[in-house]
Design a protein around this motif. Sequence first.
Motif, PDB file in Angstrom:
ATOM      1  N   CYS A 113       4.220   7.590 -13.061  1.00 46.02           N
ATOM      2  CA  CYS A 113       2.627   7.836 -13.203  1.00 46.02           C
ATOM      3  C   CYS A 113       1.986   7.327 -11.635  1.00 46.02           C
ATOM      4  N   SER A 114       2.166   6.812 -10.742  1.00 50.82           N
ATOM      5  CA  SER A 114       1.988   6.727  -9.798  1.00 50.82           C
ATOM      6  C   SER A 114       1.765   7.998  -8.391  1.00 50.82           C
ATOM      7  N   THR A 115       0.800   8.928  -8.050  1.00 53.80           N
ATOM      8  CA  THR A 115       0.721   9.737  -7.087  1.00 53.80           C
ATOM      9  C   THR A 115       0.711   9.574  -5.736  1.00 53.80           C
TER      10      THR A 115
ATOM     11  N   VAL B  22      -1.174  13.795  -0.150  1.00 57.44           N
ATOM     12  CA  VAL B  22      -0.242  12.075   0.035  1.00 57.44           C
ATOM     13  C   VAL B  22       0.925  13.177  -0.245  1.00 57.44           C
ATOM     14  N   ASP B  23       1.176  14.334  -0.198  1.00 61.09           N
ATOM     15  CA  ASP B  23       2.278  15.118  -0.964  1.00 61.09           C
ATOM     16  C   ASP B  23       3.641  14.464   0.123  1.00 61.09           C
ATOM     17  N   ASP B  24       3.596  14.108   0.898  1.00 62.27           N
ATOM     18  CA  ASP B  24       4.629  13.701   2.052  1.00 62.27           C
ATOM     19  C   ASP B  24       5.554  12.288   1.667  1.00 62.27           C
ATOM     20  N   VAL B  25       4.746  11.990   1.207  1.00 58.30           N
ATOM     21  CA  VAL B  25       5.905  10.720   0.410  1.00 58.30           C
ATOM     22  C   VAL B  25       6.960  10.903  -0.273  1.00 58.30           C
ATOM     23  N   LEU B  26       7.372  12.580  -0.787  1.00 60.30           N
ATOM     24  CA  LEU B  26       8.306  12.672  -1.201  1.00 60.30           C
ATOM     25  C   LEU B  26       8.595  13.816  -0.568  1.00 60.30           C
TER      26      LEU B  26
ATOM     27  N   ALA C 281      -4.526  10.935   4.309  1.00 58.36           N
ATOM     28  CA  ALA C 281      -3.779  10.520   3.472  1.00 58.36           C
ATOM     29  C   ALA C 281      -4.009   9.828   2.808  1.00 58.36           C
ATOM     30  N   ALA C 282      -4.650  10.836   1.384  1.00 64.88           N
ATOM     31  CA  ALA C 282      -5.156  10.113   0.341  1.00 64.88           C
ATOM     32  C   ALA C 282      -5.234  11.386  -0.598  1.00 64.88           C
ATOM     33  N   ASP C 283      -5.311  10.685  -2.313  1.00 62.95           N
ATOM     34  CA  ASP C 283      -4.602  12.005  -3.470  1.00 62.95           C
ATOM     35  C   ASP C 283      -6.236  12.446  -3.435  1.00 62.95           C
TER      36      ASP C 283
ATOM     37  N   THR D 172      -3.495   2.793  -8.478  1.00 62.13           N
ATOM     38  CA  THR D 172      -4.258   3.839  -8.266  1.00 62.13           C
ATOM     39  C   THR D 172      -4.328   4.757  -7.097  1.00 62.13           C
ATOM     40  N   ARG D 173      -5.206   5.948  -7.662  1.00 59.02           N
ATOM     41  CA  ARG D 173      -4.610   6.722  -6.508  1.00 59.02           C
ATOM     42  C   ARG D 173      -4.801   6.787  -5.435  1.00 59.02           C
TER      43      ARG D 173
END
Length: 596
Positions: free
Chosen positions: A175-177, A331-335, A354-356, A211-212
Amino acid sequence: MQNIKMSDVDQPNLPAEFPIGWKSDVAAEMLRKLGIRYVALNPGASYRGFHDSLVNYLGNQNPQMIMCLHEDHVVAIAHGYAKAADAPMAAVLHSNVGLMHGLMGLFNAFCDRVPMVVIGATGPVVPEKRRPWIDWIHTCKDQGALLRNYVKWDDEPRSVEGVVEAFLRGYQLTCSTPNAPVYICLDAGLQEEAVSGEVHIPDIERYRPKTRPAAPAQDVQAVADAIKAAKTPVFMFGRGSRDQAHWDARVKLAELAGASVMSSQRERAAFPTQHGLHVLPPMGSMSAAAKDLLGAADLIVSFDYSDLQGFLRQLNRRTGTIKAKIVHVSVDDVLHNGWSMDYFGLPPTDIGIAADPDAFVEQLYPALESVLGGKKRWDGQSRRKWEPLNYSERADQVLMPSDIEVALAEIRRDRKFTLTHLSFGWAGRAYHWNDPLDYLGHDGGAGLAAGPGLAIGAALALKDTDRFVISVDGDGDFMQGATALWTAAHYSIPALFIISNNRSNFNDEIHQEAVAKDRSRPVSNKWIGLRIDEPALDIASLARSQGVEAEGPVKYKKALLEALERGLAIVASGRPYLIDVSVLPGYANKLVTRGD
């Protein structure tokens, strides 16, 4: 078929409430405490203990089981639910064999960045507990290795405390971005062990999602200054939440900045397409008008626009030479892990944030308002540059795929439609997105068979609301996921399935034509091994055989409009309906067949 309440379906006869007595009860209790409403599954003995806990410990309520006929539908339904609800559903997959069936759906969900709690099972880890033959072939070491490259996190807990922590951590992470599925594998032997001593489950509120993520103040200021300095800014809205407040914030920001807006047909609706700043129809591939718009831009701000590099490459193959300043918020690069190329090409970025994206929109508005002195840049004049799409020339006799879009736009009126899937024939020039639930986006990984399940999951999330859930699927895609319809019938989940039936795997006909031309070979043979005809599919009968009312093939405009009205009436009464629409092969937009 009668319209029935979910709470009336498949309810157990329980003489009394049972206390937590088995370790599988702990896993079931965690789902309830986390607020999971539904759990999709296809039965399997590897999780028979957990199954019993869902039925006889929880009473098949909160969560309630949604039984499916195939594991691929299990995941697709949970995927569609997440797209509509912005919240996870649970999906259960039977040992290694069921997991392998569901992997395509999981890849779709991962690429689509949706939350999902996937519960797997393995045969008893302790060998002496395994039944001869069957438990051995359903047991494997490190089952998470099958999907670790396309989930956010996985675990295989070995104790009651481990089960509690796995569900707390898994729910928090999914559930976290950025969102993505998580996988928890339950040992069959552990499930069937009795609980000894007290089970401590901590306060769930202390383990809620993060939080986002927001941007540092200096980054916010840098983008605000760049917008102020720009004369022709373009905002590209990609991934975004379903929250109406976030939708409204995007509109306010674009109006304040005076920025032209583009959005993606592959992603969920993120901006009203009838707004005067939404210059072009939602994009699939780059159009000539889009090239003109971006070519004239001096600032491009991407709000997590998926495959930004691939899109810009259609403007200029050497994207690093594009003159416009480029801001990319994601922040997609987290994945990103290097196994799957779903991270796409690396775009040139002058300011990387680097933010939602929705958190950043909320940050950027007051900063921009301050540098602009509170003056809105947009003068209210529409910049839209496309003409409405009309019916094809011979629609009274024969239909094109785009005629389905025009017909839906015509009969929509003041009704609220939620489109969950679109065929390749969708042009985007007749039908508009007016709010965040109007369109839920592509299936993510382009894996066939997702369409029916996505619609059912979304309809489950939106059941008992005033929205009509509609899926437009190609015939090839639909046939691979067709048995998902039984679930819609069994639980009386109201969705309208429209099959754009061109009797071909036509996407591949276009590719075979491109190869034949490259090799100076006969284009006339492009259909071989691709046509779905002789015999023609009786799609309506297939739907009826599973308890879904259906009609077709529908072959001309008047019949299509009448069928749509009949279908909507059935859906309004709380039941699913299918319309088989016979269309000529053809796409409204050009298909990209090469990467150069």
